[in-house]
Design a protein around this motif. Structure first.
Motif, PDB file in Angstrom:
ATOM      1  N   ALA A 161      29.082  29.734 -15.083  1.00 16.96           N
ATOM      2  CA  ALA A 161      28.115  28.524 -14.324  1.00 16.96           C
ATOM      3  C   ALA A 161      27.647  28.114 -12.610  1.00 16.96           C
ATOM      4  O   ALA A 161      26.673  28.646 -12.342  1.00 16.96           O
ATOM      5  CB  ALA A 161      28.120  26.994 -15.178  1.00 16.96           C
ATOM      6  N   ALA A 162      28.860  29.166 -12.313  1.00 18.79           N
ATOM      7  CA  ALA A 162      29.398  29.118 -10.959  1.00 18.79           C
ATOM      8  C   ALA A 162      28.821  30.487 -10.596  1.00 18.79           C
ATOM      9  O   ALA A 162      28.616  30.804  -9.061  1.00 18.79           O
ATOM     10  CB  ALA A 162      30.670  29.461 -10.378  1.00 18.79           C
ATOM     11  N   ALA A 167      27.610  32.688  -6.705  1.00 19.65           N
ATOM     12  CA  ALA A 167      29.420  32.781  -6.507  1.00 19.65           C
ATOM     13  C   ALA A 167      29.551  34.016  -7.248  1.00 19.65           C
ATOM     14  O   ALA A 167      29.189  34.101  -8.327  1.00 19.65           O
ATOM     15  CB  ALA A 167      30.005  31.995  -7.317  1.00 19.65           C
ATOM     16  N   SER A 168      30.275  34.693  -6.423  1.00 15.95           N
ATOM     17  CA  SER A 168      30.803  36.406  -7.038  1.00 15.95           C
ATOM     18  C   SER A 168      31.827  36.103  -8.204  1.00 15.95           C
ATOM     19  O   SER A 168      32.199  34.850  -8.213  1.00 15.95           O
ATOM     20  CB  SER A 168      31.736  37.406  -5.710  1.00 15.95           C
ATOM     21  OG  SER A 168      33.187  35.726  -5.070  1.00 15.95           O
ATOM     22  N   PRO A 169      32.228  36.806  -9.199  1.00 13.29           N
ATOM     23  CA  PRO A 169      33.133  36.517  -9.924  1.00 13.29           C
ATOM     24  C   PRO A 169      34.052  35.776  -9.278  1.00 13.29           C
ATOM     25  O   PRO A 169      35.545  35.484  -9.767  1.00 13.29           O
ATOM     26  CB  PRO A 169      32.892  38.075 -10.530  1.00 13.29           C
ATOM     27  CG  PRO A 169      32.123  38.700 -10.548  1.00 13.29           C
ATOM     28  CD  PRO A 169      31.465  38.508  -8.859  1.00 13.29           C
ATOM     29  N   GLY A 170      34.884  36.927  -8.116  1.00  7.72           N
ATOM     30  CA  GLY A 170      35.759  36.114  -7.556  1.00  7.72           C
ATOM     31  C   GLY A 170      36.283  35.247  -7.333  1.00  7.72           C
ATOM     32  O   GLY A 170      36.826  33.975  -7.156  1.00  7.72           O
ATOM     33  N   GLY A 171      34.701  34.768  -6.358  1.00  2.78           N
ATOM     34  CA  GLY A 171      34.627  32.842  -6.150  1.00  2.78           C
ATOM     35  C   GLY A 171      34.934  31.850  -6.668  1.00  2.78           C
ATOM     36  O   GLY A 171      35.356  31.044  -6.825  1.00  2.78           O
ATOM     37  N   ALA A 172      33.971  32.426  -7.854  1.00  2.49           N
ATOM     38  CA  ALA A 172      33.936  31.683  -9.072  1.00  2.49           C
ATOM     39  C   ALA A 172      35.285  31.508  -9.716  1.00  2.49           C
ATOM     40  O   ALA A 172      35.910  30.079 -10.614  1.00  2.49           O
ATOM     41  CB  ALA A 172      33.126  32.354 -10.375  1.00  2.49           C
ATOM     42  N   VAL A 173      36.300  32.535  -9.483  1.00  4.99           N
ATOM     43  CA  VAL A 173      38.195  32.235 -10.265  1.00  4.99           C
ATOM     44  C   VAL A 173      38.203  31.441  -9.041  1.00  4.99           C
ATOM     45  O   VAL A 173      39.369  30.499  -9.318  1.00  4.99           O
ATOM     46  CB  VAL A 173      38.826  33.273 -10.905  1.00  4.99           C
ATOM     47  CG1 VAL A 173      39.568  33.057 -10.897  1.00  4.99           C
ATOM     48  CG2 VAL A 173      37.657  33.721 -11.814  1.00  4.99           C
ATOM     49  N   ARG A 175      36.723  29.253  -6.968  1.00  5.65           N
ATOM     50  CA  ARG A 175      37.007  28.445  -6.309  1.00  5.65           C
ATOM     51  C   ARG A 175      36.375  26.728  -7.312  1.00  5.65           C
ATOM     52  O   ARG A 175      36.195  25.511  -7.007  1.00  5.65           O
ATOM     53  CB  ARG A 175      35.351  27.696  -5.024  1.00  5.65           C
ATOM     54  CG  ARG A 175      35.639  29.004  -4.542  1.00  5.65           C
ATOM     55  CD  ARG A 175      34.652  29.382  -3.663  1.00  5.65           C
ATOM     56  NE  ARG A 175      33.778  27.863  -2.875  1.00  5.65           N
ATOM     57  CZ  ARG A 175      32.472  27.978  -2.611  1.00  5.65           C
ATOM     58  NH1 ARG A 175      32.116  28.814  -1.344  1.00  5.65           N
ATOM     59  NH2 ARG A 175      32.506  26.868  -2.108  1.00  5.65           N
ATOM     60  N   VAL A 176      36.448  27.234  -8.624  1.00  2.00           N
ATOM     61  CA  VAL A 176      36.002  26.693 -10.389  1.00  2.00           C
ATOM     62  C   VAL A 176      37.293  26.605 -10.733  1.00  2.00           C
ATOM     63  O   VAL A 176      37.437  25.440 -11.190  1.00  2.00           O
ATOM     64  CB  VAL A 176      34.851  27.160 -10.966  1.00  2.00           C
ATOM     65  CG1 VAL A 176      34.496  26.049 -11.904  1.00  2.00           C
ATOM     66  CG2 VAL A 176      33.551  26.812  -9.415  1.00  2.00           C
ATOM     67  N   LEU A 177      37.388  27.929 -11.683  1.00  2.00           N
ATOM     68  CA  LEU A 177      38.679  28.092 -12.246  1.00  2.00           C
ATOM     69  C   LEU A 177      39.641  27.912 -11.700  1.00  2.00           C
ATOM     70  O   LEU A 177      40.458  27.266 -13.146  1.00  2.00           O
ATOM     71  CB  LEU A 177      38.895  29.401 -12.733  1.00  2.00           C
ATOM     72  CG  LEU A 177      38.863  29.288 -14.362  1.00  2.00           C
ATOM     73  CD1 LEU A 177      38.373  29.136 -15.692  1.00  2.00           C
ATOM     74  CD2 LEU A 177      39.169  30.686 -14.977  1.00  2.00           C
ATOM     75  N   MET A 178      40.219  27.661 -10.862  1.00  2.00           N
ATOM     76  CA  MET A 178      41.904  27.753 -10.514  1.00  2.00           C
ATOM     77  C   MET A 178      41.909  26.332 -10.341  1.00  2.00           C
ATOM     78  O   MET A 178      42.501  26.061 -10.252  1.00  2.00           O
ATOM     79  CB  MET A 178      41.911  28.880  -9.184  1.00  2.00           C
ATOM     80  CG  MET A 178      41.771  29.993  -9.296  1.00  2.00           C
ATOM     81  SD  MET A 178      43.543  30.711 -10.532  1.00  2.00           S
ATOM     82  CE  MET A 178      45.117  29.762  -9.311  1.00  2.00           C
ATOM     83  N   ARG A 179      40.767  25.667  -9.612  1.00  2.00           N
ATOM     84  CA  ARG A 179      40.939  24.389  -9.409  1.00  2.00           C
ATOM     85  C   ARG A 179      40.886  23.714 -10.936  1.00  2.00           C
ATOM     86  O   ARG A 179      42.048  22.089 -11.120  1.00  2.00           O
ATOM     87  CB  ARG A 179      39.570  23.506  -9.228  1.00  2.00           C
ATOM     88  CG  ARG A 179      39.777  24.037  -7.216  1.00  2.00           C
ATOM     89  CD  ARG A 179      38.498  23.203  -6.679  1.00  2.00           C
ATOM     90  NE  ARG A 179      38.142  24.040  -5.443  1.00  2.00           N
ATOM     91  CZ  ARG A 179      37.805  23.778  -4.016  1.00  2.00           C
ATOM     92  NH1 ARG A 179      36.825  22.262  -4.614  1.00  2.00           N
ATOM     93  NH2 ARG A 179      37.545  24.061  -2.928  1.00  2.00           N
ATOM     94  N   MET A 180      40.579  24.067 -11.928  1.00  2.00           N
ATOM     95  CA  MET A 180      41.089  23.585 -13.146  1.00  2.00           C
ATOM     96  C   MET A 180      41.759  23.741 -14.025  1.00  2.00           C
ATOM     97  O   MET A 180      42.629  23.204 -15.000  1.00  2.00           O
ATOM     98  CB  MET A 180      39.283  24.242 -14.055  1.00  2.00           C
ATOM     99  CG  MET A 180      38.184  23.354 -13.186  1.00  2.00           C
ATOM    100  SD  MET A 180      36.938  24.139 -14.321  1.00  2.00           S
ATOM    101  CE  MET A 180      36.607  22.177 -15.401  1.00  2.00           C
ATOM    102  N   LEU A 181      42.868  24.973 -12.832  1.00  2.00           N
ATOM    103  CA  LEU A 181      44.054  25.335 -13.272  1.00  2.00           C
ATOM    104  C   LEU A 181      44.818  24.817 -12.971  1.00  2.00           C
ATOM    105  O   LEU A 181      46.296  24.684 -13.246  1.00  2.00           O
ATOM    106  CB  LEU A 181      43.968  26.482 -13.710  1.00  2.00           C
ATOM    107  CG  LEU A 181      42.913  27.628 -14.932  1.00  2.00           C
ATOM    108  CD1 LEU A 181      44.099  28.692 -14.267  1.00  2.00           C
ATOM    109  CD2 LEU A 181      43.826  27.318 -15.830  1.00  2.00           C
ATOM    110  N   VAL A 182      44.489  23.256 -12.465  1.00  2.77           N
ATOM    111  CA  VAL A 182      46.137  22.888 -11.283  1.00  2.77           C
ATOM    112  C   VAL A 182      46.718  22.350 -11.908  1.00  2.77           C
ATOM    113  O   VAL A 182      48.151  21.838 -12.051  1.00  2.77           O
ATOM    114  CB  VAL A 182      45.278  21.822 -10.449  1.00  2.77           C
ATOM    115  CG1 VAL A 182      46.379  21.348  -9.655  1.00  2.77           C
ATOM    116  CG2 VAL A 182      44.668  23.244  -9.144  1.00  2.77           C
ATOM    117  N   PRO A 183      46.261  21.268 -13.652  1.00  2.00           N
ATOM    118  CA  PRO A 183      47.204  20.770 -14.192  1.00  2.00           C
ATOM    119  C   PRO A 183      48.308  21.593 -14.728  1.00  2.00           C
ATOM    120  O   PRO A 183      49.458  20.701 -14.822  1.00  2.00           O
ATOM    121  CB  PRO A 183      46.114  19.346 -14.840  1.00  2.00           C
ATOM    122  CG  PRO A 183      44.741  19.978 -14.359  1.00  2.00           C
ATOM    123  CD  PRO A 183      44.533  20.998 -13.558  1.00  2.00           C
ATOM    124  N   ALA A 184      47.869  22.284 -15.095  1.00  2.00           N
ATOM    125  CA  ALA A 184      48.576  23.240 -15.961  1.00  2.00           C
ATOM    126  C   ALA A 184      49.665  23.903 -15.455  1.00  2.00           C
ATOM    127  O   ALA A 184      50.414  24.046 -15.867  1.00  2.00           O
ATOM    128  CB  ALA A 184      47.548  24.363 -17.125  1.00  2.00           C
TER     129      ALA A 184
END
Length: 273
Positions: A161-162, A167-173, A175-184
């Protein structure tokens, strides 16, 4: 329920007794002689604060925990992202290699690393550098497994979706994915830190002089030499550091996952869901 209660009693009572006698006023580790902070800082010679060897062991243990965690978690996150996107037969073999530390005995890894450090010509020697590299090698599987489990629960929808929104593939990772990975990532850091400061085998084989002996090795070397309750105080401080790390990590996990379904479950925090 009864078996669980008996197990908890069997596991926790010795620890509580050891903690209790760290506050003993006398030198005995079996006979209570009154409450005192003597073995933490009161005794001018043998307390943890004033005994250079005990003070060094505690600070070196915490240093190993921080260094190993700071190196292991970023490497584990990067490896988890790479394996999650890698397709083909090779990634299956890579998964096996990552999980090999769960299969091989720790003493085998420690002896192998000792051989590499002492026999093979490398810039890494016995002491802090060797211990950190050994701990990172052994602990790397934890963040990989936890982050990959989190990636499976997230899926690819948010990232796609990003990208669709520009968003670029790197930007999606980033700005979106890394923030969702913070708990892990927090969960990985807590587990790695708590396990590193309790490690004995690897740090024992890769330690150099007495200045690189962590608490576990110090306890092993002095346990049979008529130790004072200062040894109890030393291990109690290490236990406190471990508990604070776990509790703090769990609270941060709940903060970052607030609003998610079943955000407060401990099994999600440990990556088992």
């Amino acid at each position: 329920m009864l078996i669980t209660f008996l197990y908890l009693v069997w596991s926790l009572v010795p620890v509580l007794v050891a903690v209790l006698f760290s506050f003993n006023d006398g030198r005995s580790r079996t006979n209570w002689q009154g409450f005192s902070m003597r073995w933490y800082y009161g005794d001018p010679l043998r307390s943890v604060w004033h005994d250079a060897s005990l003070h060094t062991a505690l600070t070196h243990t915490l240093l190993l925990g921080l260094l190993a965690t700071a190196i292991t978690v970023p490497l584990g996150v990067a490896m988890a992202l790479g394996l999650d996107r890698w397709r083909g037969r090779v990634p299956s073999g890579a998964d096996v290699v990552v999980l090999i530390s769960f299969v091989l005995p720790e003493i085998l890894i420690a002896v192998s690393l000792l051989f590499v450090v002492t026999v093979v010509s490398t810039p890494v020697g016995l002491g802090t550098s060797g211990q950190v590299i050994g701990l990172v090698t052994y602990q790397l599987a934890y963040p990989v497994v936890i982050v990959r489990a989190r990636l499976l629960t997230i899926g690819s929808d948010y990232e796609e979706a990003a990208v669709d929104l520009g968003a670029s593939p790197g930007g999606a990772v980033r700005r979106v994915l890394m923030r969702m990975l913070v708990p892990a990532i927090f969960a990985s850091a807590v587990l790695v830190f708590a396990d590193v400061i309790d490690d004995f085998v690897i740090v024992r084989y890769l330690s150099g002089d007495s200045s690189t002996e962590p608490v576990s090795v110090k306890v092993y070397n002095t346990a049979r030499a008529a130790p004072t309750p200062a040894l109890n105080a030393l291990t109690t401080l290490l236990l406190l550091a471990s508990v604070l790390a776990v509790v703090g990590g769990y609270l941060l996990y709940r903060w970052f996952t607030r609003g998610e379904k079943e955000a407060g479950r401990l099994d999600v925090f440990t990556g088992e869901a």
